[in-house]
Design a protein around this motif. Structure first.
Motif, short mmCIF file in Angstrom:
data_model
loop_
_atom_site.label_atom_id
_atom_site.label_comp_id
_atom_site.label_asym_id
_atom_site.label_seq_id
_atom_site.Cartn_x
_atom_site.Cartn_y
_atom_site.Cartn_z
N UNK A 109 -2.57 15.75 -2.14
CA UNK A 109 -0.83 16.30 -0.72
C UNK A 109 -2.63 17.36 -0.24
N UNK A 110 -2.99 17.85 -0.57
CA UNK A 110 -3.82 19.29 -0.02
C UNK A 110 -4.86 18.26 0.53
N UNK A 111 -5.70 17.41 0.03
CA UNK A 111 -6.52 16.38 0.41
C UNK A 111 -6.07 15.97 1.34
N UNK A 112 -4.96 14.79 1.44
CA UNK A 112 -4.42 14.62 2.70
C UNK A 112 -3.74 14.84 4.55
N UNK A 113 -3.97 16.36 3.36
CA UNK A 113 -3.85 17.73 4.42
C UNK A 113 -4.32 17.86 5.55
N UNK A 114 -5.82 18.25 4.42
CA UNK A 114 -6.64 18.47 5.24
C UNK A 114 -7.50 16.97 5.87
N UNK A 115 -7.45 16.05 5.85
CA UNK A 115 -8.17 14.92 6.03
C UNK A 115 -9.34 14.79 5.56
N UNK A 116 -9.46 14.79 4.23
CA UNK A 116 -10.83 15.28 3.39
C UNK A 116 -10.49 14.32 2.24
N UNK A 117 -10.44 13.46 1.92
CA UNK A 117 -10.61 12.33 0.19
C UNK A 117 -10.77 13.66 -1.09
N UNK A 123 -16.07 29.52 10.51
CA UNK A 123 -14.73 30.55 9.07
C UNK A 123 -13.94 29.65 8.78
N UNK A 124 -12.87 29.81 8.82
CA UNK A 124 -11.94 29.28 8.53
C UNK A 124 -10.86 29.72 9.02
N UNK A 125 -9.23 28.98 8.79
CA UNK A 125 -7.94 28.73 9.40
C UNK A 125 -6.74 28.34 8.75
N UNK A 126 -5.67 28.62 9.31
CA UNK A 126 -4.71 28.65 8.09
C UNK A 126 -4.26 26.92 7.54
N UNK A 127 -4.18 26.25 5.93
CA UNK A 127 -4.02 25.09 5.98
C UNK A 127 -2.75 25.08 4.92
N UNK A 128 -2.10 24.17 5.56
CA UNK A 128 -0.53 24.34 4.12
C UNK A 128 -1.59 23.67 3.05
N UNK A 129 -1.14 23.99 1.93
CA UNK A 129 -0.83 23.86 -0.01
C UNK A 129 -0.59 22.52 0.21
N UNK A 130 0.59 22.19 0.27
CA UNK A 130 0.92 20.88 0.25
C UNK A 130 2.26 20.50 1.44
N UNK A 190 -8.62 9.57 -6.98
CA UNK A 190 -7.51 8.41 -6.41
C UNK A 190 -6.10 8.76 -7.38
N UNK A 191 -5.29 8.89 -6.14
CA UNK A 191 -3.88 8.96 -6.27
C UNK A 191 -3.10 8.14 -5.40
N UNK A 192 -2.39 7.40 -6.06
CA UNK A 192 -1.24 6.03 -5.10
C UNK A 192 0.21 6.58 -5.22
N UNK A 193 1.02 7.19 -4.72
CA UNK A 193 1.83 7.01 -4.88
C UNK A 193 2.67 6.60 -3.76
N UNK A 194 4.12 5.57 -4.77
CA UNK A 194 5.60 5.43 -3.50
C UNK A 194 6.60 5.96 -3.88
N UNK A 222 0.91 -1.01 0.26
CA UNK A 222 0.27 0.19 -0.25
C UNK A 222 0.78 1.15 -0.21
N UNK A 223 0.58 2.50 -0.73
CA UNK A 223 1.08 3.31 -0.92
C UNK A 223 1.64 4.73 0.23
N UNK A 224 3.09 4.96 0.74
CA UNK A 224 3.13 5.34 2.13
C UNK A 224 2.26 7.17 1.84
N UNK A 225 1.91 7.29 0.30
CA UNK A 225 0.56 8.95 -0.20
C UNK A 225 -0.47 8.28 -1.30
N UNK A 226 -1.44 8.71 -0.48
CA UNK A 226 -2.22 7.93 -1.35
C UNK A 226 -3.92 8.98 -0.80
#
Length: 482
Positions: A208-216, A443-450, A221-225, A5-9
């Motif tokens: 990466x943005x989806x992973x950072x936000x915790x929302x797919x 409202x909103x808060x800061x998040x990392x783009x990647x 669908x992205x798979x990176x080894x 299973x990929x480290x980034x997914x």
């Protein structure tokens, strides 16, 4: 064995999957898939309750010789013989690559009598290689160019060698799917190689943005080894990143280890290839271009630079704040204070690691006697609060969720109203360039783009500004000395 299973997914939710059908059909044709290949097919071919694809786009980023071709072949066989896809377009950067793919899947079909008897024609005309079934389905192989793919309405597009995929090819191919009821596009390739990897860079940033936000991502669908190699600023003994010379990094980036690759073969590559070449080709460490539109998403660069003032400095009372990255790889201390009827914000310190924070905070506290220190208890720096309070002998102000949202809104408004000043510091500018919004209630808060973006200087500056108005017991005797 390599990681299956990929480290980034990131994968959108699905109700069912056609992946097992593709796996079983491939086996009938003599193509036995590795566990990782089966995993990608099950996840990438997930379906919504209405039967449509959960992911419009599926991207597989894996180093060479790991078997991405098997994923392609299984997906194409399903589309032809089970899915009923009228046209499948398989494109590659070079014609010879597309032609080799044609020969491979032709051998699979010819080797399975049940499939071969359904084929009306194998066409070998140069530039028009294709397989057509009696029922009308066509699998066509083309080399990518500015015009290739125009005029074809593909149910499924397979884009091989996606590390060489730019705007012209996408402009030609993607609109062909607009009239299709249930289209899907697959991108497959290895690590990015710089300016040529335009589309792959976009897909990766979305993932990466989806992973950072915790929302797919709802349609990707992205798979990176890949390995996450040590940075130059990593402290000795860092366990958060991978050693490029280790077997662990190889296993993380190469799911085919134990199937068609061995650690011994990879060791030979390590001795022969350049350091950067080995990192890219075997460990999946890529170079991905960024679109200018993907930076400075919340506050425009011109608006921010216009507020820079070299003579700007905070005056009493001041507030300090601390923040750090989720990986604890970097941390920042920022200060805010009044200046000419507005607010000055400044990054006092920004360094790798976290071990330096308490000593630096103690020195700053002794010199400035600020009205408060602010740390978001729900953020990564929250673990420092107890130690910081004990070291400084003060209560650290801990904003609640609505306070964090208010702080971000106040920072944004101050920029819009031009009541904020700063010193145009690189850490703060880099954080703003790589920041985006994440929802926080209404409202909103800061998040990392990647993931690679460090926004701790921005978060610290935002909280420090908010701290100027927070309810605290004012300290006595604040010397006007930096």
């Amino acid at each position: 064995m390599g990681w299956q299973q990929p480290p980034i997914e990131t994968v959108p939710p699905s109700a069912t999957s056609a992946g097992q059908e593709a796996i079983d059909l491939a086996a009938r044709a003599g193509l036995e898939l590795d566990p990782w290949q089966q995993y990608v097919l099950r996840q990438g071919m997930g379906e919504k309750p209405d039967g449509s694809w959960a992911a419009f786009e599926v991207a597989v980023n894996v180093p060479r010789q790991n078997g991405k071709g098997g994923v392609i072949e299984a997906r194409e066989l399903w589309g032809l013989f089970i899915g009923g896809e009228r046209l499948i377009l398989h494109s590659a950067h070079e014609f010879k690559t597309a032609k080799n793919a044609f020969k491979r899947i032709e051998r699979l079909i010819r080797g399975c009598p049940d499939l071969h008897k359904r084929v009306k024609a194998y066409r070998y005309t140069v530039g028009e290689e294709s397989i057509e079934l009696h029922s009308g389905q066509i699998l066509r192989f083309i080399a990518r160019s500015k015009g290739s793919g125009r005029g074809f309405t593909g149910d499924c597009n397979i884009l091989d060698e996606d590390m060489i995929l730019g705007d012209e090819a996408m402009d030609a191919l993607l609109p062909t799917m607009a009239a299709v009821a249930n289209p899907q596009i697959w991108y497959l390739g290895s690590a990015g190689i710089g300016p040529l990897s335009v589309q792959l860079g976009r897909l990766r940033r979305r993932a990466l943005a989806a992973i950072e936000a915790g929302t797919p991502d709802p349609s990707l669908a992205y798979f990176e080894w890949s390995a996450d190699l040590h940075l130059d600023e990593c402290p000795q003994g860092c366990t958060a990143h991978d050693d490029a010379a280790s077997d662990e990094a190889v296993l993380k980036a190469n799911p085919a280890i134990g199937y068609r690759l061995t650690l011994e073969k990879v060791a030979n590559e390590r001795m022969t290839l350049s350091r950067d070449g080995y990192a890219r080709e075997r460990l999946g460490v890529g170079d991905y271009p960024s679109d200018s539109a993907d930076t400075w998403q919340v506050i425009g660069e011109e608006a921010w630079r216009a507020l820079a003032a070299a003579e700007s400095a905070p005056s009493d009372p001041v507030a300090f704040a601390v923040d750090m990255t989720p990986e604890r790889s970097h941390a920042a201390i920022a200060v805010a204070g009044e200046w000419r009827g507005g607010t000055h914000v400044e990054v006092v310190d920004h360094r790798p690691g976290t071990g330096w924070i308490l000593d630096r905070a103690a020195a700053l506290h002794e010199r400035w006697r600020p009205r408060c220190w602010v740390v978001d208890a729900a953020g990564p720096a929250g673990s420092l609060i107890a130690d910081l309070q004990e070291r400084l002998g003060v209560e650290v102000v801990q904003p609640r969720g609505r306070d964090v949202a208010a702080a971000c809104g106040q920072f944004f408004d101050a920029v819009s109203e031009q009541t904020l000043s700063h010193l145009d510091q690189a850490p703060l500018a880099a954080a703003l360039a790589g920041a985006q919004r994440r929802p926080l209630g209404d409202a909103w808060a800061w998040a990392r783009r990647i993931v690679s973006v460090d926004i701790s200087p921005l978060v610290a500056a935002t909280l420090a500004k908010w701290g100027l108005g927070a309810e605290v017991e004012e300290p006595e005797g604040a010397p006007n000395l930096w």
